[in-house]
Design an enzyme around this catalytic site. Structure first.
Site, PDB file in Angstrom:
ATOM      1  N   ASP A   1      -1.558 -12.018   2.690  1.00 31.78           N
ATOM      2  CA  ASP A   1      -0.434 -11.211   2.516  1.00 31.78           C
ATOM      3  C   ASP A   1      -0.983  -9.770   2.609  1.00 31.78           C
ATOM      4  OD1 ASP A   1       0.181 -10.775  -0.849  1.00 31.78           O
ATOM      5  OD2 ASP A   1      -1.655 -11.104  -0.096  1.00 31.78           O
TER       6      ASP A   1
ATOM      7  N   ASP B   1      -6.659  -7.800   1.327  1.00 27.37           N
ATOM      8  CA  ASP B   1      -6.682  -9.084   2.204  1.00 27.37           C
ATOM      9  C   ASP B   1      -7.163  -8.322   3.637  1.00 27.37           C
ATOM     10  OD1 ASP B   1      -3.885  -8.801   0.581  1.00 27.37           O
ATOM     11  OD2 ASP B   1      -3.978 -11.104   1.113  1.00 27.37           O
TER      12      ASP B   1
ATOM     13  N   ASN C   1       2.451  -9.026  -0.805  1.00 26.39           N
ATOM     14  CA  ASN C   1       2.156  -7.498  -0.902  1.00 26.39           C
ATOM     15  C   ASN C   1       3.348  -6.621  -0.388  1.00 26.39           C
ATOM     16  OD1 ASN C   1      -0.164  -7.488  -2.554  1.00 26.39           O
ATOM     17  ND2 ASN C   1      -1.225  -7.973  -0.785  1.00 26.39           N
TER      18      ASN C   1
ATOM     19  N   THR D   1      -5.210 -16.044   0.001  1.00 28.42           N
ATOM     20  CA  THR D   1      -5.368 -14.451  -0.829  1.00 28.42           C
ATOM     21  C   THR D   1      -4.024 -13.969  -1.191  1.00 28.42           C
ATOM     22  OG1 THR D   1      -5.788 -13.228   1.093  1.00 28.42           O
ATOM     23  CG2 THR D   1      -7.517 -14.161   0.314  1.00 28.42           C
TER      24      THR D   1
ATOM     25  N   PHE E   1      -0.431 -11.478  -9.799  1.00 28.11           N
ATOM     26  CA  PHE E   1       0.447 -11.405  -8.858  1.00 28.11           C
ATOM     27  C   PHE E   1       0.806 -12.619  -7.816  1.00 28.11           C
ATOM     28  CE2 PHE E   1       3.352  -9.315  -5.909  1.00 28.11           C
ATOM     29  CZ  PHE E   1       3.210  -9.815  -4.653  1.00 28.11           C
TER      30      PHE E   1
ATOM     31  N   HIS F   1     -10.165  -7.621  -5.106  1.00 31.20           N
ATOM     32  CA  HIS F   1      -9.910  -8.995  -5.457  1.00 31.20           C
ATOM     33  C   HIS F   1     -10.039  -9.960  -4.217  1.00 31.20           C
ATOM     34  CE1 HIS F   1      -7.716  -7.676  -9.009  1.00 31.20           C
ATOM     35  NE2 HIS F   1      -6.895  -6.726  -8.090  1.00 31.20           N
ATOM     36  N   ASP F   2      -9.378  -9.831  -2.951  1.00 30.80           N
ATOM     37  CA  ASP F   2      -9.417 -10.843  -2.090  1.00 30.80           C
ATOM     38  C   ASP F   2     -10.747 -11.035  -1.305  1.00 30.80           C
ATOM     39  OD1 ASP F   2      -5.895 -10.014  -1.025  1.00 30.80           O
ATOM     40  OD2 ASP F   2      -6.853 -11.388  -2.620  1.00 30.80           O
TER      41      ASP F   2
HETATM   42  O1  RIB Z   1      -3.409  -9.744  -8.028  1.00 23.96           O
HETATM   43  C1  RIB Z   1      -4.225  -9.703  -6.958  1.00 23.96           C
HETATM   44  C2  RIB Z   1      -3.647 -10.074  -5.622  1.00 23.96           C
HETATM   45  O2  RIB Z   1      -2.311  -9.945  -5.335  1.00 23.96           O
HETATM   46  C3  RIB Z   1      -4.479  -9.738  -4.439  1.00 23.96           C
HETATM   47  O3  RIB Z   1      -4.087 -10.888  -3.576  1.00 23.96           O
HETATM   48  C4  RIB Z   1      -3.566  -8.639  -3.782  1.00 23.96           C
HETATM   49  O4  RIB Z   1      -3.635  -8.601  -2.480  1.00 23.96           O
HETATM   50  C5  RIB Z   1      -2.403  -9.140  -4.277  1.00 23.96           C
HETATM   51  O5  RIB Z   1      -1.763 -10.031  -3.253  1.00 23.96           O
HETATM   52 CA    CA Z   2      -3.663 -10.479  -1.208  1.00 26.73          CA
END
Ligand code: RIB
Ligand code: CA
Length: 312
Positions: free
Chosen positions: A10, A15, A40, A126, A168, A242-243
């Site tokens: 997303d 990402d 997102n 992701t 999320f 994160h991703d």
């Molecule tokens: O919580 C982090 C995740 O949520 C990541 O994948 C970020 O891109 C959002 O999608």
């Molecule tokens: Ca993401």
């Protein structure tokens, strides 16, 4: 080994960085297609961003499929307050070289996985898991092609980021997360407990801005926006990457630590919606078994991320 990969995302700032790493590591990752899902930002913005990343990477011809524009049941949740309305923070991307594939991502996943060799495809997710969950609902047999699911999502000791209880990607579509985690596929789940350990600190931002490489410059502009938004939360440590942890895990799993657990997804509509409750295997109570990643070598992982995307 060359991994055959479908990346479902997303895009979203992190990402986009994960995509750049996967595209840079083309000697080890055969990225077969990109699927996008509402998360997102709305799915049409995700699609535009995926095509823009391919243009930045000069990788025309790689198919991008637009997918679900809303979760399976709950109302859509977006994170534009973090990623910006463009989903790219302060960055802009080149005009797309290619256009979207005409088919839907769910149709693509069903077709691609039902025709692939057994255990041949690594599916990296992701964002919210809506696309793959919808594909599983239509044809559960597609799991035959999956070598491994590598997913960014969930939280245990880390609590949550979109609520006090939930991360999320799970919160955005908890029903999809439960369906995917119960699919029986070999699954590695990389949650906030691990991903919050790799931050884009000022020194790392300088590493990104210190070169004239387009991938690093673009990544710096994207992360700078998140750092500014999250300044009071992350402070000097900077935004979490994160991703990219998912692609990093695929490339160098030895940089990560984790263990087998049973994972329960809260699909209620209460305040704990989207919570991932991690249980030891001797208390699995029928919840699915997964590899739960809890740690990583952030120095080596950051160097891997930058090195791979600067190969573009
Ligand atoms: O919580 C982090 C995740 O949520 C990541 O994948 C970020 O891109 C959002 O999608
Ligand atoms: Ca993401």
């Amino acid at each position: 080994m060359t991994h055959q990969v479908i990346l479902d995302c997303d895009p979203g700032v992190d990402d986009c960085i994960a995509l750049l790493v996967a595209l840079g590591a083309s000697d080890r990752i055969d990225l077969q297609s990109i699927c996008v899902v509402a998360g997102n930002v709305p799915v049409d913005v995700c699609a535009r961003n995926a095509l823009g990343i391919l243009a930045l990477a000069k990788r025309d011809g790689l198919p991008v499929y637009s997918g679900c524009d809303r979760p399976l049941r709950v109302a859509p949740s977006f994170a534009e307050h973090i990623h910006g309305r463009s989903g790219l923070g302060d960055a802009t991307l080149p005009e797309a070289i290619d256009s979207l594939q005409s088919g839907h991502a769910v149709d693509h996943l069903c077709q691609a996985l039902s025709s692939a060799q057994p255990g041949s495809i690594t599916l990296v997710i992701t964002g919210p898991m809506t696309n793959f969950a919808a594909a599983l609902q239509r044809d559960p047999s597609i799991t035959q092609a999956v070598r491994e699911l590598i997913i960014m999502g969930g939280a245990d000791q880390a609590g949550g980021n979109i609520t006090d209880f939930a991360e999320f990607n799970i919160f955005a579509d908890p029903d999809a997360a439960r369906i995917v985690l119960e699919s029986g596929c070999r699954t590695t789940l990389i949650g906030l407990d691990a991903t919050l350990q790799i931050r884009c600190t000022p020194a790392r931002m300088q590493r990104l801005t210190g070169t004239d490489h387009p991938a690093s410059q673009t990544s710096a502009a994207m992360v700078a926006h998140v750092n500014r938004i999250y300044g009071e939360v992350y402070g000097a440590e900077g935004a979490a990457l994160h991703d990219p942890c998912t692609v990093g895990y695929l490339l160098e799993p030895e940089l990560f630590t984790g263990h087998e657990v049973a994972v329960e997804v809260d699909c209620s509509d209460g305040e704990t919606r989207g919570q991932t409750r991690i249980h030891p295997l001797d208390n699995a109570a029928g919840w699915p078994r997964i590899n739960w990643v809890t740690g990583l070598d952030d120095t080596a992982l950051f160097e891997l991320i930058v090195t791979e995307m600067e190969r573009l």
